[in-house]
Structures are given as C-alpha cells and as structure tokens.
Design a protein around this motif. Sequence first.
Motif, PDB file in Angstrom:
ATOM      1  N   ILE A  62       0.838  -1.198   0.000  1.00  0.00           N
ATOM      2  CA  ILE A  62       0.000   0.000   0.000  1.00  0.00           C
ATOM      3  C   ILE A  62       0.873   1.248   0.000  1.00  0.00           C
ATOM      4  N   THR A  63       1.941   1.239   0.781  1.00  0.00           N
ATOM      5  CA  THR A  63       2.862   2.377   0.770  1.00  0.00           C
ATOM      6  C   THR A  63       3.514   2.534  -0.596  1.00  0.00           C
ATOM      7  N   ALA A  64       3.926   1.427  -1.190  1.00  0.00           N
ATOM      8  CA  ALA A  64       4.525   1.485  -2.523  1.00  0.00           C
ATOM      9  C   ALA A  64       3.537   2.058  -3.530  1.00  0.00           C
ATOM     10  N   SER A  65       2.284   1.649  -3.415  1.00  0.00           N
ATOM     11  CA  SER A  65       1.254   2.138  -4.330  1.00  0.00           C
ATOM     12  C   SER A  65       0.966   3.621  -4.116  1.00  0.00           C
ATOM     13  N   LEU A  66       0.933   4.049  -2.841  1.00  0.00           N
ATOM     14  CA  LEU A  66       0.743   5.475  -2.558  1.00  0.00           C
ATOM     15  C   LEU A  66       1.817   6.297  -3.262  1.00  0.00           C
ATOM     16  N   ALA A  67       3.067   5.854  -3.129  1.00  0.00           N
ATOM     17  CA  ALA A  67       4.177   6.600  -3.719  1.00  0.00           C
ATOM     18  C   ALA A  67       4.147   6.565  -5.245  1.00  0.00           C
ATOM     19  N   SER A  68       3.876   5.398  -5.822  1.00  0.00           N
ATOM     20  CA  SER A  68       3.808   5.293  -7.286  1.00  0.00           C
ATOM     21  C   SER A  68       2.699   6.168  -7.844  1.00  0.00           C
ATOM     22  N   THR A  69       1.552   6.141  -7.180  1.00  0.00           N
ATOM     23  CA  THR A  69       0.421   6.956  -7.623  1.00  0.00           C
ATOM     24  C   THR A  69       0.752   8.439  -7.533  1.00  0.00           C
ATOM     25  N   ALA A  70       1.335   8.853  -6.402  1.00  0.00           N
ATOM     26  CA  ALA A  70       1.673  10.263  -6.222  1.00  0.00           C
ATOM     27  C   ALA A  70       2.723  10.708  -7.229  1.00  0.00           C
ATOM     28  N   SER A  71       3.669   9.839  -7.553  1.00  0.00           N
ATOM     29  CA  SER A  71       4.691  10.173  -8.532  1.00  0.00           C
ATOM     30  C   SER A  71       4.083  10.397  -9.908  1.00  0.00           C
ATOM     31  N   ARG A  72       3.218   9.481 -10.320  1.00  0.00           N
ATOM     32  CA  ARG A  72       2.571   9.614 -11.634  1.00  0.00           C
ATOM     33  C   ARG A  72       1.611  10.799 -11.674  1.00  0.00           C
ATOM     34  N   LEU A  73       0.856  10.981 -10.604  1.00  0.00           N
ATOM     35  CA  LEU A  73      -0.112  12.075 -10.541  1.00  0.00           C
ATOM     36  C   LEU A  73       0.565  13.432 -10.635  1.00  0.00           C
ATOM     37  N   ARG A  85       7.012  14.600  -9.188  1.00  0.00           N
ATOM     38  CA  ARG A  85       7.369  15.602  -8.168  1.00  0.00           C
ATOM     39  C   ARG A  85       7.315  15.057  -6.749  1.00  0.00           C
ATOM     40  N   PHE A  86       7.028  13.790  -6.570  1.00  0.00           N
ATOM     41  CA  PHE A  86       6.812  13.255  -5.227  1.00  0.00           C
ATOM     42  C   PHE A  86       8.076  12.652  -4.639  1.00  0.00           C
ATOM     43  N   ALA A  87       8.282  12.876  -3.343  1.00  0.00           N
ATOM     44  CA  ALA A  87       9.356  12.229  -2.579  1.00  0.00           C
ATOM     45  C   ALA A  87       8.742  11.632  -1.322  1.00  0.00           C
ATOM     46  N   LEU A  88       9.180  10.432  -0.961  1.00  0.00           N
ATOM     47  CA  LEU A  88       8.632   9.736   0.200  1.00  0.00           C
ATOM     48  C   LEU A  88       9.597   9.829   1.373  1.00  0.00           C
ATOM     49  N   GLY A  89       9.157  10.489   2.424  1.00  0.00           N
ATOM     50  CA  GLY A  89       9.918  10.543   3.666  1.00  0.00           C
ATOM     51  C   GLY A  89       9.279   9.639   4.698  1.00  0.00           C
ATOM     52  N   VAL A  90      10.069   8.824   5.361  1.00  0.00           N
ATOM     53  CA  VAL A  90       9.549   7.861   6.332  1.00  0.00           C
ATOM     54  C   VAL A  90      10.322   7.972   7.642  1.00  0.00           C
TER      55      VAL A  90
END
Length: 367
Positions: free
Chosen positions: A86-97, A101-106
């Motif tokens: 789910i986290t991977a999908s959130l990031a992939s979706t945000a990147s494509r959307l 421009r998306f970066a994932l900070g954890v």
Amino acid sequence: MSDVIDVSTSRYPELGCYLLPGHTRTPADLLDQVRAAEALGLGTAWISERVDVKEMGVLVGAAAAVTQRIRICAGVTNINTRHPIITASLASTASRLSGGRFALGVGRGIGVSMASWGVPVATNAMLEDFAGLMRRLWAGERVFGHEGALGSYPYLHQADWLDEAGRIPLLLGAYGPKSLELAGRCFDGVILPTYFSDAAVSRSVEHVRRGAELAGRDPSKVKVWAMVATVCDPDEERRLRSIVGRMATYLQAPDLAELLIAINGWDAAVLDDFRAAPVVAGMRGGIDSTATLDELREIEKLIPPEWFPAAVGDAATCAQRWLDQFKAGADGMIIHASTPQQFERILPEYERIRDTAHLAGRGKPPA
C-alpha cells in the motif's frame, strides 16, 4: 515515465516549507498554502502526518492536484502502519499524478503511539529492508518469498510497466547517529527534526556522510534537510503556541526527547525537571494542541532559552537563522511553524544574504 516535470526551475530550490504546520482542524487550508509556496518560488512542500485529519495519501494527492512545479514531499509517514504494498502504491500513484514531483519521507514512529496501536517501533534493520523493498516494487519487480526484518511476504508486485525506481527519492527522518549513518548508507536524503542547533546539524551531516562513505556511495548525493521553526514578528500568543508549545510537545515524547537532548549536548536533568513539573505532568494530550496560554507561559519558564534554536524576530533575524543552517552543512532547509503567508516577508531578506555560489556547488536541488 513521460511528462516528468523539471522542478529545478524553482526560485529557491533549497527552501521548503511544512504545510498545515502543527495542529489543525481544517485540512483544506493546505490548498491555499501549497499554491502560495509555489508562487513564492519554494522548491518543496512537506506534509507531516497525524492520525486525525492529516492522512498522508489524501493530502499529497490534493497538493499535487493544485500545483505544477513544486515538489510534494511526505515528511514523514511510518513504514509499518500501512502494508508495504500500500505504501509502494501510494508513492507510485503520487509520482505519476504529480509528474515525478513526489518524494517519500519515512520514519520509525513514536514509541508510545506505536505501543498503543499494537504496532512495533521500526528498527534500523526494518528501515533498511523497507528501502530495498520499495525500490524493487517501484521498478515493477515481482518479489517472491520475501523474508526480512520488515516481515514475511509470499508475493508482492505492483505492475510490470512501472519504472518509478530512481524517480521517487526516499528520505529518512532521523535523530541519532546510528539512524543518520543508516540514511547515508541506503536512503537518498535525511530530514532532521526541528530544534537542532547549528552544531547538531554539523554533527548530523558528518554521520550521514560517514554512512555513505562506508557503503561506497557518493556522500554528496545524500541530501540533508534541516528544519527551522520560524515565526516572523510574532505576538506573544503566536510565539508561545508555535515555538514554546512545539518544543514542549517534543519534550513530552519518550525516547525522541532524549535523542534531541543528547545530539544537542543539553543537560538531561532539565528534561527530568520539565516532565515532573505539575503543569506538564497533568497535561492530557500534546501540549501544542491542548495547553492554554497561561499554561504555556508557565511551561516556557521550565525550558532554557538556548533550547530554542529557532528563527524568531524580524525578517532579517529569521533570514540569518536560515542561512546559519546552510553554513552548518545542510543542503536544504524546511520552514516549520509558519504558513507561506506568514514567512513571505522573510524572503527578500534571505535573497539579500543568500549564498548562491555555495548553493550552486551542492549540485541539483535536494531530493
């Protein structure tokens, strides 16, 4: 992936700001804030997560939808409160959307919160396992029989055609030396907490660089973001709520407060006295969201003035504090505790003293 947006054209690629800083009941305020940050020329907009009305996926999508150039950064979410797919999908979706421009900070999470949810606090081994797993999933890889510190997963896969690996910077929110060296070893960047002194920022940069060097990586490729609580020309209430309340809330947090004290070289006995004070011990919830002004006035007396390495005062004073963090070794600086409308007046003063030659020597804008 096509149609990736070039974010290096931002006026201030080295500057970012937190959206919805601190406590909020109106998450829609994010829309005006991120538009304003982009209009001011900031390179990144950072979104923190709280388990009330600040859910990361919703806010990231909203911010990306109303902007065109500014990078949208999760800063931060936990690695084990969502399933890794789910986290991977959130990031992939945000990147494509967002057009890349998306970066994932954890981060590893706060111990007391994780315990109350029945979720283990993430270890460094789990963070390293997470980083490797995300990059495999973002590359469209089929992951069979994964056995690692993060967990056991028989089969994980997003889509064969995904090519987000290398396009989604992965950053770690880190306090202590071991976490900072871990970030240098296997992350693309580091997010330092608020209230790190200039000396603490310098020490943190050294830990990150050491971790990268030991792993055979180019230390300059791992970007370090400092974070500065900023309030320009505040009245008493704003100063107390944005600066004192924020620091007091950090000092409430078990383990994290101890790390903050240690890396800054402060006196741990002061923390013990702070927590034992009736006004703090009797607080029901986070101080920044529950304390009255009278309580904050009393709490301020418990905290030494040097424990507030923030940007507070007129625009020139705030701009100099920002610059100090870059001189200490930071690659990027995140403005916390203020909205773009509140810190806008600082930018002309920052422009006047901005070290453009030094910034140019740091390469591309921080992840």
